[in-house]
Design an enzyme around this catalytic site. Sequence first.
Site, PDB file in Angstrom:
ATOM      1  N   LYS A   1      69.023  57.693 125.661  1.00 58.13           N
ATOM      2  CA  LYS A   1      69.979  57.318 124.627  1.00 58.13           C
ATOM      3  C   LYS A   1      69.159  57.017 123.361  1.00 58.13           C
ATOM      4  CE  LYS A   1      72.374  54.434 122.155  1.00 58.13           C
ATOM      5  NZ  LYS A   1      72.035  54.724 120.734  1.00 58.13           N
TER       6      LYS A   1
ATOM      7  N   GLU B   1      61.023  45.841 125.838  1.00 58.21           N
ATOM      8  CA  GLU B   1      59.949  45.864 124.835  1.00 58.21           C
ATOM      9  C   GLU B   1      60.606  45.445 123.523  1.00 58.21           C
ATOM     10  OE1 GLU B   1      56.844  46.559 125.497  1.00 58.21           O
ATOM     11  OE2 GLU B   1      57.053  47.362 127.523  1.00 58.21           O
TER      12      GLU B   1
ATOM     13  N   CYS C   1      56.735  47.186 115.609  1.00 56.33           N
ATOM     14  CA  CYS C   1      56.889  45.952 116.391  1.00 56.33           C
ATOM     15  C   CYS C   1      55.575  45.212 116.526  1.00 56.33           C
ATOM     16  CB  CYS C   1      57.440  46.293 117.766  1.00 56.33           C
ATOM     17  SG  CYS C   1      56.462  47.538 118.609  1.00 56.33           S
TER      18      CYS C   1
HETATM   19  P1  NAD Z   1      68.262  47.767 118.316  1.00 52.48           P
HETATM   20  O1  NAD Z   1      68.108  46.748 119.375  1.00 52.48           O
HETATM   21  O2  NAD Z   1      69.291  47.560 117.292  1.00 52.48           O
HETATM   22  O3  NAD Z   1      68.567  49.195 118.959  1.00 52.48           O
HETATM   23  C1  NAD Z   1      67.730  49.772 119.934  1.00 52.48           C
HETATM   24  C2  NAD Z   1      68.559  50.729 120.784  1.00 52.48           C
HETATM   25  O4  NAD Z   1      69.504  49.984 121.528  1.00 52.48           O
HETATM   26  C3  NAD Z   1      69.349  51.754 119.982  1.00 52.48           C
HETATM   27  O5  NAD Z   1      69.319  52.995 120.650  1.00 52.48           O
HETATM   28  C4  NAD Z   1      70.738  51.165 119.983  1.00 52.48           C
HETATM   29  O6  NAD Z   1      71.750  52.130 119.805  1.00 52.48           O
HETATM   30  C5  NAD Z   1      70.807  50.560 121.367  1.00 52.48           C
HETATM   31  N1  NAD Z   1      71.805  49.514 121.554  1.00 52.48           N
HETATM   32  C6  NAD Z   1      72.438  48.771 120.595  1.00 52.48           C
HETATM   33  N2  NAD Z   1      73.320  47.925 121.158  1.00 52.48           N
HETATM   34  C7  NAD Z   1      73.238  48.111 122.507  1.00 52.48           C
HETATM   35  C8  NAD Z   1      73.886  47.513 123.632  1.00 52.48           C
HETATM   36  N3  NAD Z   1      74.774  46.555 123.497  1.00 52.48           N
HETATM   37  N4  NAD Z   1      73.533  47.946 124.850  1.00 52.48           N
HETATM   38  C9  NAD Z   1      72.606  48.889 125.023  1.00 52.48           C
HETATM   39  N5  NAD Z   1      71.960  49.509 123.999  1.00 52.48           N
HETATM   40  C10 NAD Z   1      72.277  49.117 122.758  1.00 52.48           C
HETATM   41  O7  NAD Z   1      66.808  47.912 117.692  1.00 52.48           O
HETATM   42  P2  NAD Z   1      66.361  48.807 116.463  1.00 52.48           P
HETATM   43  O8  NAD Z   1      66.866  48.170 115.234  1.00 52.48           O
HETATM   44  O9  NAD Z   1      66.671  50.237 116.743  1.00 52.48           O
HETATM   45  O10 NAD Z   1      64.765  48.663 116.559  1.00 52.48           O
HETATM   46  C11 NAD Z   1      64.059  47.643 115.953  1.00 52.48           C
HETATM   47  C12 NAD Z   1      63.635  46.590 116.959  1.00 52.48           C
HETATM   48  O11 NAD Z   1      62.890  47.195 118.013  1.00 52.48           O
HETATM   49  C13 NAD Z   1      62.691  45.562 116.364  1.00 52.48           C
HETATM   50  O12 NAD Z   1      63.026  44.262 116.801  1.00 52.48           O
HETATM   51  C14 NAD Z   1      61.335  45.955 116.933  1.00 52.48           C
HETATM   52  O13 NAD Z   1      60.394  44.926 116.984  1.00 52.48           O
HETATM   53  C15 NAD Z   1      61.702  46.443 118.270  1.00 52.48           C
HETATM   54  N6  NAD Z   1      60.645  47.308 118.803  1.00 52.48           N
HETATM   55  C16 NAD Z   1      59.883  46.881 119.860  1.00 52.48           C
HETATM   56  C17 NAD Z   1      58.862  47.676 120.353  1.00 52.48           C
HETATM   57  C18 NAD Z   1      58.010  47.266 121.524  1.00 52.48           C
HETATM   58  O14 NAD Z   1      57.387  48.138 122.129  1.00 52.48           O
HETATM   59  N7  NAD Z   1      57.949  45.992 121.875  1.00 52.48           N
HETATM   60  C19 NAD Z   1      58.628  48.913 119.777  1.00 52.48           C
HETATM   61  C20 NAD Z   1      59.416  49.302 118.701  1.00 52.48           C
HETATM   62  C21 NAD Z   1      60.437  48.503 118.237  1.00 52.48           C
END
Ligand code: NAD
Length: 471
Positions: free
Chosen positions: A170, A245, A279
């Site tokens: 997804k 993550e 991140c």
């Molecule tokens: P997000 O949490 O908004 O979205 C991530 C994914 O989750 C998207 O595909 C989104 O559509 C999906 N999603 C949204 N609501 C959901 C739900 N209720 N159930 C299941 N899936 C759902 O994050 P983002 O804005 O896309 O990414 C930024 C964040 O990701 C930052 O906090 C960043 O630090 C983190 N990040 C962490 C790592 C790591 O490896 N630790 C790496 C990259 C990004």
Amino acid sequence: MRDYRNFYIDGQWVAPVDPKTADVINPATEAVAGTIALGSVADVNKAVAAARKAFPVWSETTREERLDLLKAIQAEYQRRLPDLGAAIREEMGAPSGLANGFHVGLGAGHLQTAIELLETFPFEELRGSTLIRREPIGVCALITPWNWPMNQTCVKVFPALATGCTMILKPPQLAPFSAQILAEILDAAGVPAGVFNMIQGQGSVIGTALSTHEDVDMVSFTGSEAVGVQIQQDAARTVKRVGLELGGKSAFIVLDDATLADNVAAATTGMMGNSGQTCSAGSRLLVPCARIDDALAVAKAAAEGVTVGDPAGEVAMGPVVSKAQYNIVQDYIAKGLEEGATLVAGGSGRPEGVERGWFVRPTVFLGTNDMVVAREEIFGPVLVIIPYADIDDAVAIANDSPFGLAGYVNGLDTDAVHAIARRLRTGWISMNGGFDFHAPFGGYKRSGNGREWGEFGFHEYLETKSMLGYA
Ligand code: NAD
């Protein structure tokens, strides 16, 4: 204009059950760059059924069969590198050099690492009279963010394939193009029907349907803390494994014996890379009190030297991903000013002369660790410099964070660097620029609970079985 209205389910490109679509905006131009279909629960059910059907055969394939497939994918991935780079530039605004370089390179690196590991990975091991088997966990939901789209997708898809799992990807709604091309790559390479499936759309619909699904065995999620918590709650009823993550607010410690010109400049430009949307970014730069003036001068020059503009050109930094992200970053810059942080470089609004696109000024603050800009993940090109008195103070500041994802320690005295790294409560620490595809990556505290990359990434997708009385 990209037109991606089909999903990849059971080895076919299929139309969604309910034909809803959404535009994808190029953050550099604010213009529509393409259209994707938005999936529904019915699409998820089809994809999960396909993955479930494919699992018995795929999970029983030999190491050699899976290696052959990964190598075929590698050839196809290499062929499509320019397409992937262009997609990443359009979907999330990464400059061409970065998109064609590190972005697609990270994906290629995870693929090569999966191949290397699969050659010898011990799926079975005898301990005393017990045979310990590591078996694929089953049907996996892979939910990814937009900030490093190929990195985060490939670090899940290839270990899942290598270990014999089947999956539903997804991708992020904001940056869905490169995942679509990855699905084309997997299709062209001959991934058997149902082993890899992909549905685009809203997290609240598709993500929730996957997390709650009876027939999904595991969710691997990279993204925000709030969504990670939601997924864990959604997955709890079916007792599925959830790998998280999440975000970070990592410290970059420059030691007293380090050359400021190199290290502070590298930390500053590193923070601005990918428009600060990383991140593991070293978003808190810790420098010795006695050298703070010199450090500020270096950081100011480095931030002001970062070229910002059209990602198709030769620039160091493009826009942030969206209007919403731009507004979040602007609010944090305003908050920093309001709470008394000293502005060293950049500041509010777009860079001078830029009127269109979600471009942010590379911004540096001098602050303290209790300020909001030092505690919360901004996810934009904003660095906070914090002075420290001595090593104990530096370690205390670094560890005084709700997050524990990454850390950076740079200095000439390697014994001191190692000692400090040992004391940091984070999962991944780069010392003097160290980098390794085989090193496990993941967070302590509110940065998550998973470990991806390399061999540890394989274990995310494996169950452990004990066969007692084997020998
Ligand atoms: P997000 O949490 O908004 O979205 C991530 C994914 O989750 C998207 O595909 C989104 O559509 C999906 N999603 C949204 N609501 C959901 C739900 N209720 N159930 C299941 N899936 C759902 O994050 P983002 O804005 O896309 O990414 C930024 C964040 O990701 C930052 O906090 C960043 O630090 C983190 N990040 C962490 C790592 C790591 O490896 N630790 C790496 C990259 C990004």
